[in-house]
Write a protein that holds these residues in place. Structure first.
Motif, PDB file in Angstrom:
ATOM      1  N   ASN A  55      51.865  73.929  75.631  1.00  0.00           N
ATOM      2  CA  ASN A  55      52.388  74.365  76.933  1.00  0.00           C
ATOM      3  C   ASN A  55      52.858  73.218  77.816  1.00  0.00           C
ATOM      4  N   THR A  99      49.433  81.249  74.202  1.00  0.00           N
ATOM      5  CA  THR A  99      49.017  82.105  75.304  1.00  0.00           C
ATOM      6  C   THR A  99      47.882  82.995  74.829  1.00  0.00           C
ATOM      7  N   TYR A 101      46.797  86.681  75.071  1.00  0.00           N
ATOM      8  CA  TYR A 101      47.407  87.966  75.396  1.00  0.00           C
ATOM      9  C   TYR A 101      46.410  89.095  75.135  1.00  0.00           C
ATOM     10  N   GLN A 121      53.545  91.719  75.820  1.00  0.00           N
ATOM     11  CA  GLN A 121      53.137  90.450  76.420  1.00  0.00           C
ATOM     12  C   GLN A 121      53.626  89.275  75.570  1.00  0.00           C
ATOM     13  N   PHE A 125      56.317  86.298  76.617  1.00  0.00           N
ATOM     14  CA  PHE A 125      55.993  84.878  76.484  1.00  0.00           C
ATOM     15  C   PHE A 125      57.054  84.161  75.643  1.00  0.00           C
ATOM     16  N   ARG A 128      59.981  83.509  77.702  1.00  0.00           N
ATOM     17  CA  ARG A 128      59.736  82.387  78.618  1.00  0.00           C
ATOM     18  C   ARG A 128      59.907  81.049  77.893  1.00  0.00           C
TER      19      ARG A 128
END
Length: 308
Positions: A55, A99, A101, A121, A125, A128
């Protein structure tokens, strides 16, 4: 196969040992620990933090590795699951994103939500990640439920054009008997008259053998002939059972049974994401031009290799 007292004792011991196991982002970045225990320790010392190296939203994929890697946990979270693999991928030059989720009543444990909800979800992501890195496609590495749910994303949420490599580790693609306990659990829910209600809200319950959700997940590589699929499973898996549930069929598929590569690898379901042979094969799948054979070792459940 029954879940024996030996398995339960090993799990309890692993949780107890985790508090004393070396962990922390800096240590993991310097030298990843090939053990499920390191992930548990990371959760204890830094609850629900992204795994080391993951991330970095300023990361831009290099030409050698043009697709960012998205890591998707199973019935766990990204802190525990990817404490080993994430820093290895970052050190190899990949942009890595993860992530947690599908959380619900189990607090930091994800993949609990119904499959369609978790898939949405995951789709958000991935969008994104694609927007932040400026790429059209990502590589997916998913463990357990995180290896099965993305098929819903491919089939129903327009995910096919967004994925290059799809690597599934011990995924219940065709349902899981949970070492024979699924039938007992289902019969108890039937006796209580709540089986359907529970299944509607419980993602893992939706991959029971015969579940209608399995038809919706539709783990058929033919739906995406341009995606390269790799599956990695262990004959000693006690959760995604039989272990063959994690295998696929198609010309764009490579199936790997760990013990075919290393007979002394006794990795089970949870150790799989930190197993050194698995990690090597993930790297090979992501970069086949530079693939090399995995080094075989004696690998114990939960604990990892005896020497490295």
């Amino acid at each position: 196969m029954r879940i024996s007292r030996r398995w339960i004792a090993a799990l309890v011991a692993s949780v107890a040992m985790a508090a004393c196991w070396p962990a922390g982002s800096a240590a993991a970045e310097e030298s990843p620990t090939y053990s499920y225990l390191s992930g548990l320790a990371a959760q204890l010392t830094g609850p629900s933090q992204p795994p080391p190296g993951a991330n970095d939203w300023s990361c831009r994929p290099a030409a050698a590795h043009p697709s960012p890697v998205v890591l998707l946990h199973g019935l766990s979270n990204d802190t525990i699951t990817w404490n080993t693999l994430s820093p290895v991928l970052v050190a190899a030059g990949y942009c890595v994103f993860s992530t947690t989720y599908g959380t619900g009543p189990l607090g930091p444990i994800g993949a609990i939500s119904p499959v369609p909800e978790s898939a949405r979800q995951i789709a958000d992501f991935i969008d994104r990640v694609r927007a932040a890195t400026g790429v059209s496609k990502v590589d997916l590495v998913g463990h357990s439920m995180g290896g099965a749910i993305p098929f819903y994303y491919l089939n129903h949420l327009g995910g096919v054009p967004n994925v290059d490599d799809y690597i599934a580790l011990a995924a219940p693609l065709h349902g899981s008997t949970l070492s024979g306990t699924d039938a007992l659990f289902s019969s108890v829910l039937d006796a209580l008259g709540v089986r359907d209600a529970v299944a509607e809200r419980c993602g893992p319950c939706q991959v029971s053998p015969g579940s209608p959700m399995l038809d919706l997940i539709n783990p058929d590589p033919a739906i995406a002939p341009d995606i390269h699929f790799t599956t990695i499973v262990s004959r000693y898996d006690q959760i995604a059972t039989p272990y063959t549930t994690g295998l696929l069929d198609g010309p764009n598929v490579r199936n790997i049974v760990l013990q075919d590569l290393c007979p002394t690898d006794y990795t089970e379901h949870y150790e799989l994401t930190a197993d050194p042979v698995t990690v090597r094969e993930v790297l090979n799948a992501l970069d086949p031009a530079n693939a090399r054979p995995a080094d075989c070792a004696v690998v114990l459940p939960y604990i990892g290799p005896l020497a490295r």
